[in-house]
Design a protein around this motif. Structure first.
Motif, PDB file in Angstrom:
ATOM      1  N   UNK A 188     -52.509 -60.495  74.052  1.00  0.00           N
ATOM      2  CA  UNK A 188     -52.476 -59.093  73.866  1.00  0.00           C
ATOM      3  C   UNK A 188     -51.336 -59.012  72.585  1.00  0.00           C
ATOM      4  N   UNK A 189     -51.462 -57.699  72.289  1.00  0.00           N
ATOM      5  CA  UNK A 189     -50.703 -57.419  71.008  1.00  0.00           C
ATOM      6  C   UNK A 189     -49.055 -57.566  71.721  1.00  0.00           C
ATOM      7  N   UNK A 190     -48.928 -56.975  72.962  1.00  0.00           N
ATOM      8  CA  UNK A 190     -47.654 -56.840  73.479  1.00  0.00           C
ATOM      9  C   UNK A 190     -47.114 -58.362  73.500  1.00  0.00           C
ATOM     10  N   UNK A 191     -47.953 -59.335  73.613  1.00  0.00           N
ATOM     11  CA  UNK A 191     -47.508 -60.933  73.816  1.00  0.00           C
ATOM     12  C   UNK A 191     -47.026 -61.322  72.495  1.00  0.00           C
ATOM     13  N   UNK A 192     -47.671 -60.816  71.483  1.00  0.00           N
ATOM     14  CA  UNK A 192     -47.432 -61.292  70.123  1.00  0.00           C
ATOM     15  C   UNK A 192     -46.325 -60.649  69.822  1.00  0.00           C
ATOM     16  N   UNK A 193     -46.052 -59.459  69.979  1.00  0.00           N
ATOM     17  CA  UNK A 193     -44.683 -58.490  69.714  1.00  0.00           C
ATOM     18  C   UNK A 193     -43.462 -59.237  70.149  1.00  0.00           C
ATOM     19  N   UNK A 194     -43.803 -59.562  71.312  1.00  0.00           N
ATOM     20  CA  UNK A 194     -42.531 -60.324  72.056  1.00  0.00           C
ATOM     21  C   UNK A 194     -42.192 -61.686  71.197  1.00  0.00           C
ATOM     22  N   UNK A 195     -43.154 -62.388  70.812  1.00  0.00           N
ATOM     23  CA  UNK A 195     -43.059 -63.573  70.327  1.00  0.00           C
ATOM     24  C   UNK A 195     -42.399 -63.182  68.937  1.00  0.00           C
TER      25      UNK A 195
ATOM     26  N   UNK B 233     -40.463 -60.570  68.092  1.00  0.00           N
ATOM     27  CA  UNK B 233     -39.050 -59.863  68.354  1.00  0.00           C
ATOM     28  C   UNK B 233     -38.044 -60.786  69.207  1.00  0.00           C
ATOM     29  N   UNK B 234     -38.553 -61.132  70.267  1.00  0.00           N
ATOM     30  CA  UNK B 234     -37.549 -61.921  71.145  1.00  0.00           C
ATOM     31  C   UNK B 234     -37.296 -63.231  70.913  1.00  0.00           C
ATOM     32  N   UNK B 235     -38.301 -63.886  70.596  1.00  0.00           N
ATOM     33  CA  UNK B 235     -38.103 -65.287  70.478  1.00  0.00           C
ATOM     34  C   UNK B 235     -37.171 -65.904  69.370  1.00  0.00           C
ATOM     35  N   UNK B 236     -37.282 -65.095  68.305  1.00  0.00           N
ATOM     36  CA  UNK B 236     -36.266 -65.402  67.071  1.00  0.00           C
ATOM     37  C   UNK B 236     -34.746 -65.418  67.346  1.00  0.00           C
ATOM     38  N   UNK B 237     -34.583 -64.454  68.468  1.00  0.00           N
ATOM     39  CA  UNK B 237     -33.289 -64.276  68.606  1.00  0.00           C
ATOM     40  C   UNK B 237     -32.300 -65.632  69.200  1.00  0.00           C
ATOM     41  N   UNK B 238     -33.087 -66.664  69.464  1.00  0.00           N
ATOM     42  CA  UNK B 238     -32.669 -68.025  69.864  1.00  0.00           C
ATOM     43  C   UNK B 238     -32.687 -68.891  68.688  1.00  0.00           C
ATOM     44  N   UNK B 239     -32.816 -68.572  67.576  1.00  0.00           N
ATOM     45  CA  UNK B 239     -32.930 -69.388  66.419  1.00  0.00           C
ATOM     46  C   UNK B 239     -31.572 -70.209  66.114  1.00  0.00           C
ATOM     47  N   UNK B 240     -30.516 -69.473  66.533  1.00  0.00           N
ATOM     48  CA  UNK B 240     -29.122 -69.983  66.098  1.00  0.00           C
ATOM     49  C   UNK B 240     -28.747 -71.338  66.861  1.00  0.00           C
ATOM     50  N   UNK B 241     -27.826 -72.103  65.817  1.00  0.00           N
ATOM     51  CA  UNK B 241     -26.996 -73.533  66.286  1.00  0.00           C
ATOM     52  C   UNK B 241     -25.848 -72.964  66.236  1.00  0.00           C
ATOM     53  N   UNK B 242     -24.908 -72.863  67.350  1.00  0.00           N
ATOM     54  CA  UNK B 242     -23.529 -72.156  66.963  1.00  0.00           C
ATOM     55  C   UNK B 242     -22.559 -73.454  66.467  1.00  0.00           C
ATOM     56  N   UNK B 243     -21.969 -72.995  65.581  1.00  0.00           N
ATOM     57  CA  UNK B 243     -20.609 -73.900  65.002  1.00  0.00           C
ATOM     58  C   UNK B 243     -19.636 -73.960  66.141  1.00  0.00           C
ATOM     59  N   UNK B 244     -18.529 -74.931  65.842  1.00  0.00           N
ATOM     60  CA  UNK B 244     -17.381 -74.909  66.773  1.00  0.00           C
ATOM     61  C   UNK B 244     -16.838 -73.505  67.039  1.00  0.00           C
ATOM     62  N   UNK B 245     -16.721 -72.818  65.799  1.00  0.00           N
ATOM     63  CA  UNK B 245     -15.770 -71.652  66.048  1.00  0.00           C
ATOM     64  C   UNK B 245     -16.736 -70.262  66.306  1.00  0.00           C
TER      65      UNK B 245
ATOM     66  N   UNK C  64     -34.146 -53.385  66.247  1.00  0.00           N
ATOM     67  CA  UNK C  64     -35.677 -53.701  66.617  1.00  0.00           C
ATOM     68  C   UNK C  64     -36.260 -52.536  67.274  1.00  0.00           C
ATOM     69  N   UNK C  65     -37.411 -52.321  67.426  1.00  0.00           N
ATOM     70  CA  UNK C  65     -37.891 -51.375  68.259  1.00  0.00           C
ATOM     71  C   UNK C  65     -37.780 -51.078  69.539  1.00  0.00           C
ATOM     72  N   UNK C  66     -37.014 -52.437  70.220  1.00  0.00           N
ATOM     73  CA  UNK C  66     -36.598 -52.452  71.584  1.00  0.00           C
ATOM     74  C   UNK C  66     -35.149 -52.011  71.727  1.00  0.00           C
TER      75      UNK C  66
ATOM     76  N   UNK D  32     -46.901 -68.567  63.637  1.00  0.00           N
ATOM     77  CA  UNK D  32     -45.894 -68.456  62.732  1.00  0.00           C
ATOM     78  C   UNK D  32     -45.601 -67.118  62.842  1.00  0.00           C
ATOM     79  N   UNK D  33     -44.225 -66.649  62.847  1.00  0.00           N
ATOM     80  CA  UNK D  33     -43.514 -65.610  62.788  1.00  0.00           C
ATOM     81  C   UNK D  33     -42.474 -65.589  61.584  1.00  0.00           C
ATOM     82  N   UNK D  34     -42.140 -64.111  61.574  1.00  0.00           N
ATOM     83  CA  UNK D  34     -41.194 -64.000  60.176  1.00  0.00           C
ATOM     84  C   UNK D  34     -40.611 -62.606  60.143  1.00  0.00           C
TER      85      UNK D  34
END
Length: 259
Positions: free
Chosen positions: A8-15, A17-29, A87-89, A229-231
């Motif tokens: 569904x479009x809603x599933x793709x929209x979640x992919x 908007x929401x999934x890329x929020x977890x792209x980060x690798x934290x540095x020690x600080x 974002x829209x949410x 692929x999302x961007x």
């Protein structure tokens, strides 16, 4: 565009908007500030950007102004370049206007998706390679030049990315006639790869390098059975290019920066 397991479009929209929020690798600080309706990163060692952002904010309307002012003051006090994604949410409905009134710069952004495939490899003068420990310094210098940043902290961060346990980031270096000319990256998730950081040095633009970096990453995803692929692309620059490359725009939203 094939929908695979994102029916569904809603599933793709979640992919998108929401999934890329977890792209980060934290540095020690890096401080990761997370609570219901809020995700924020603060990284004092990366003063010129990266790992300094409000990735998600769903604020109570009555408390929004106080939270905004406190957050802006955190970054100002540390002298950090940062971004705030609306974002829209996100909430309240006028969050973007509140940030704009405080002098932040607004960049219109497209949330985009397409199915992956095995595209043709670049021909002639262009090559694209995955970055390893032998080329990470060259990649980082090129990236820093393209984004007008200090290469030293970027190099340290990219070295950490390549050695991180459970690594899901990949870096790509494009060359034109053997000369480093552009960089990009991606983050791998279960159902999609998130494309990020694409930049081509000014002297090499208009030669197909940006397209080559996109197709190389699509091929990487397709080769591993990842269907999408999302961007998040700027509407005024990469967005129109990506639409021509087959990406579908699912949503439009502003990202604010303090530079």
């Amino acid at each position: 565009m094939p929908t695979g397991d994102l029916e569904t479009r809603a599933e793709r929209l979640r992919e998108v908007l929401e999934t890329p929020r977890r792209t980060f690798i934290p540095l020690p600080d890096t401080q990761v500030i997370e609570r219901p309706g809020w995700l924020q990163l603060i990284t004092p060692s990366l003063r010129q950007g990266g790992l300094n952002e409000v990735a998600y904010s769903a604020l109570d309307e009555k408390e929004a102004d106080a939270v905004i002012d406190e957050t802006l003051e955190q970054y100002r006090r540390l002298g950090l370049r940062f971004r705030w994604t609306v974002g829209p949410d996100c909430r309240p409905a006028d969050l973007a206007e509140r940030l704009e009134r405080r002098g932040l710069r607004r960049n219109e952004t497209l949330g985009m998706i397409r199915g992956t495939s095995v595209p043709a490899s670049p021909e002639g003068d262009i090559t694209v390679e995955q970055v390893d420990e032998h080329t990470v310094e060259e990649y980082s210098r090129t990236m820093a030049e393209g984004w007008e940043m200090d290469p030293e902290p970027i190099t340290a961060f990219n070295r950490m990315v390549l050695t991180h346990p459970g690594r899901c980031h990949e870096l790509f270096l494009a060359r034109y006639r053997g000369m480093p000319a552009g960089t990009s990256g991606l983050v791998t998730f279960e159902r999609s790869v998130y494309l990020l950081g694409g930049v081509v040095l000014p002297a090499f633009r208009g030669r197909g390098l940006y397209r080559a970096l996109v197709t190389a990453r699509l091929g990487y995803a397709a080769g591993r059975g990842i269907p999408f692929a999302t961007v998040h692309s700027r509407a005024s620059t990469s967005g129109p290019l990506l639409e021509r490359f087959g990406f579908e725009t699912l949503c439009r939203f502003p990202i604010f920066t303090n530079d």
